[in-house]
Design an enzyme around this catalytic site. Structure first.
Site, PDB file in Angstrom:
ATOM      1  N   LYS A 279     -12.341  -2.670  -0.730  1.00 29.68           N
ATOM      2  CA  LYS A 279     -11.721  -3.228  -2.165  1.00 29.68           C
ATOM      3  C   LYS A 279     -10.170  -3.262  -2.062  1.00 29.68           C
ATOM      4  O   LYS A 279      -9.629  -2.591  -1.170  1.00 29.68           O
ATOM      5  CB  LYS A 279     -12.420  -2.447  -3.392  1.00 29.68           C
ATOM      6  CG  LYS A 279     -11.871  -1.279  -3.230  1.00 29.68           C
ATOM      7  CD  LYS A 279     -12.352  -0.275  -4.374  1.00 29.68           C
ATOM      8  CE  LYS A 279     -12.188   1.218  -4.242  1.00 29.68           C
ATOM      9  NZ  LYS A 279     -12.765   1.945  -5.217  1.00 29.68           N
TER      10      LYS A 279
ATOM     11  N   TYR B 123      22.354   2.071  -8.525  1.00 27.54           N
ATOM     12  CA  TYR B 123      22.119   2.032  -9.837  1.00 27.54           C
ATOM     13  C   TYR B 123      22.486   3.367 -10.503  1.00 27.54           C
ATOM     14  O   TYR B 123      21.745   4.537  -9.938  1.00 27.54           O
ATOM     15  CB  TYR B 123      20.803   1.533 -10.113  1.00 27.54           C
ATOM     16  CG  TYR B 123      20.593   0.074 -10.035  1.00 27.54           C
ATOM     17  CD1 TYR B 123      21.457  -0.854 -10.782  1.00 27.54           C
ATOM     18  CD2 TYR B 123      19.621  -0.586  -9.362  1.00 27.54           C
ATOM     19  CE1 TYR B 123      21.326  -2.260 -10.591  1.00 27.54           C
ATOM     20  CE2 TYR B 123      19.513  -1.903  -9.103  1.00 27.54           C
ATOM     21  CZ  TYR B 123      20.441  -2.618  -9.877  1.00 27.54           C
ATOM     22  OH  TYR B 123      20.306  -4.031  -9.758  1.00 27.54           O
TER      23      TYR B 123
HETATM   24  C1  PLP Z   1     -13.203   3.225  -4.482  1.00 23.91           C
HETATM   25  C2  PLP Z   1     -14.833   3.758  -4.715  1.00 23.91           C
HETATM   26  C3  PLP Z   1     -15.155   4.230  -3.517  1.00 23.91           C
HETATM   27  C4  PLP Z   1     -14.395   4.791  -2.178  1.00 23.91           C
HETATM   28  O1  PLP Z   1     -14.074   5.943  -2.718  1.00 23.91           O
HETATM   29  P1  PLP Z   1     -12.775   6.670  -1.481  1.00 23.91           P
HETATM   30  O2  PLP Z   1     -12.505   7.702  -2.456  1.00 23.91           O
HETATM   31  O3  PLP Z   1     -11.678   5.700  -1.490  1.00 23.91           O
HETATM   32  O4  PLP Z   1     -13.704   7.040  -0.310  1.00 23.91           O
HETATM   33  C5  PLP Z   1     -16.522   4.492  -3.342  1.00 23.91           C
HETATM   34  N1  PLP Z   1     -17.427   4.250  -4.383  1.00 23.91           N
HETATM   35  C6  PLP Z   1     -16.914   3.660  -5.604  1.00 23.91           C
HETATM   36  C7  PLP Z   1     -17.843   3.467  -6.964  1.00 23.91           C
HETATM   37  C8  PLP Z   1     -15.602   3.420  -5.825  1.00 23.91           C
HETATM   38  O5  PLP Z   1     -15.185   2.960  -6.844  1.00 23.91           O
END
Ligand code: PLP
Length: 349
Positions: free
Chosen positions: A35, A244
């Site tokens: 993702k 800044y």
């Molecule tokens: C993002 C996510 C994962 C992966 O999690 P990590 O901590 O990055 O390994 C797995 N399951 C769900 C439902 C998620 O939202």
């Protein structure tokens, strides 16, 4: 060229997938979470490399991300969508053979009416109270849903990165209570859950951050490396200030390098005065505030003028940098933004 370079080590990515896969029994399938554009590193290249390492099941947050991963991988691998079957997603889900993880009775109904017979999974809430059917809702639809042969029944842990947290055992018990005895494959664990041990593995694991070199997978090989070009160097007299707000004051004659990256590149302003760059093995502190496209580094102690300085590399992991900025590795990676020249490195194994 004055943009920063983000180098993605594809061998390290594959190595991390295999290492996480080896932490569960041979019968447990290790999927891959890609993702948020593959945690900021580029979903297409990341998904292809993970498929080459052996992943057959991928997870994305939303259907649009699933479409991009399908385009990269072609037909075959299962692409699961955490947000489930949202209104308006039917065509994409159907045409691209995405598998929604339905999270409510409403979504289940939508899926069965719009794409009868098309694959889907179920997402249950075992205590995180974020996404998924709650126990009462599940009890009401469970027989109808299971009769349609879901490809997966999953839930997500809220505190898996804290092994001693009481929520882990409580969620495990709740998930078991909701799913023991069903035939569909089950999944509870992301990276943190894999490390909690076999009770948490069920049939499918869903690692994300560990693949990309982040905590809580402490043995991960680093995947992302960032080098930023020096665009100007100047000598300051004692008493002159930098950036800044004039927050950095030269206590002695100093040399300051100006680098071509800033908070628009995910090097967030909270790193001002706190994060460290590296010239080979030599640390170089940020001087003053990070601005949008530029930042300034104290290189007084170097005996040469570097062409680039590194902020992610052998001396500083994504978690070290996150600690310096008061955040987590996930946020560092997914904030990097589009301006980097993204390069891949492979073939050194
Ligand atoms: C993002 C996510 C994962 C992966 O999690 P990590 O901590 O990055 O390994 C797995 N399951 C769900 C439902 C998620 O939202």
């Amino acid at each position: 060229m004055s943009t920063a370079t983000l180098t993605i080590d594809l061998d390290a990515l594959g190595q991390n997938w295999r290492a996480l896969d080896a932490k569960s029994a041979a019968g447990v399938e290790t999927a891959a979470v890609v993702k948020a554009d593959g945690y900021g590193l580029g979903a297409a290249r990341v998904a292809r490399q993970l498929a080459a390492a052996g992943a057959r099941r991928f997870f994305v947050a939303v259907a649009e991300e699933g479409a991009a991963v399908r385009q990269a991988l072609g037909p075959g691998p299962e692409i699961n969508v955490f947000s489930g079957h949202m209104a308006g997603d039917t065509e994409m889900i159907g045409d691209l053979e995405l598998t929604p993880m339905v999270n409510s009775l409403e979504q289940l109904t939508r899926h069965m009416e719009a794409l009868s017979g098309a694959p889907f999974g179920i997402q249950l809430d075992s205590g995180m109270n974020r996404l998924g059917m709650e126990p009462a809702e599940w009890a009401a639809v469970r027989d109808i849903a299971l009769a349609q042969n879901p490809t997966l029944v999953m839930s997500h842990l809220a505190c898996a990165d804290e092994p001693d947290h009481a929520a882990n055992a409580a969620q495990l018990a709740a998930f078991r209570e909701m799913t023991d005895g069903i035939e569909a494959p089950r999944s509870l664990s992301a990276t943190g859950g894999i490390l909690l041990g076999p009770d948490y593995h069920f049939d499918v694991t869903r690692p994300g951050i560990g693949l990309y070199g982040g905590a809580p997978f402490d043995d991960a090989a680093p995947v992302a490396q960032i080098s930023i070009p020096v665009v100007q160097v100047r000598n300051l007299a004692a008493g002159e200030t930098v950036g800044y707000g004039c927050t950095w004051v030269a206590e002695k004659p100093s040399r300051i390098a100006t680098l071509s990256a800033g908070y628009a590149d995910g090097l967030i302003r909270a790193m001002s005065g706190r994060a460290t760059f590296w010239h080979g093995d030599t640390p170089c502190p940020i001087a003053g505030r990070v601005s949008m496209d530029l930042l300034t580094v104290d290189i007084t102690h170097l005996d040469e003028i570097p062409k680039t300085l590194d902020i992610l590399g052998p001396h500083q992991t994504v978690d070290d940098l996150a600690d310096a900025a008061g955040t987590i590795g996930y946020e560092i990676l997914t904030s990097l933004g589009p301006r980097y020249s993204r390069r891949t490195k492979e073939g050194h194994l």
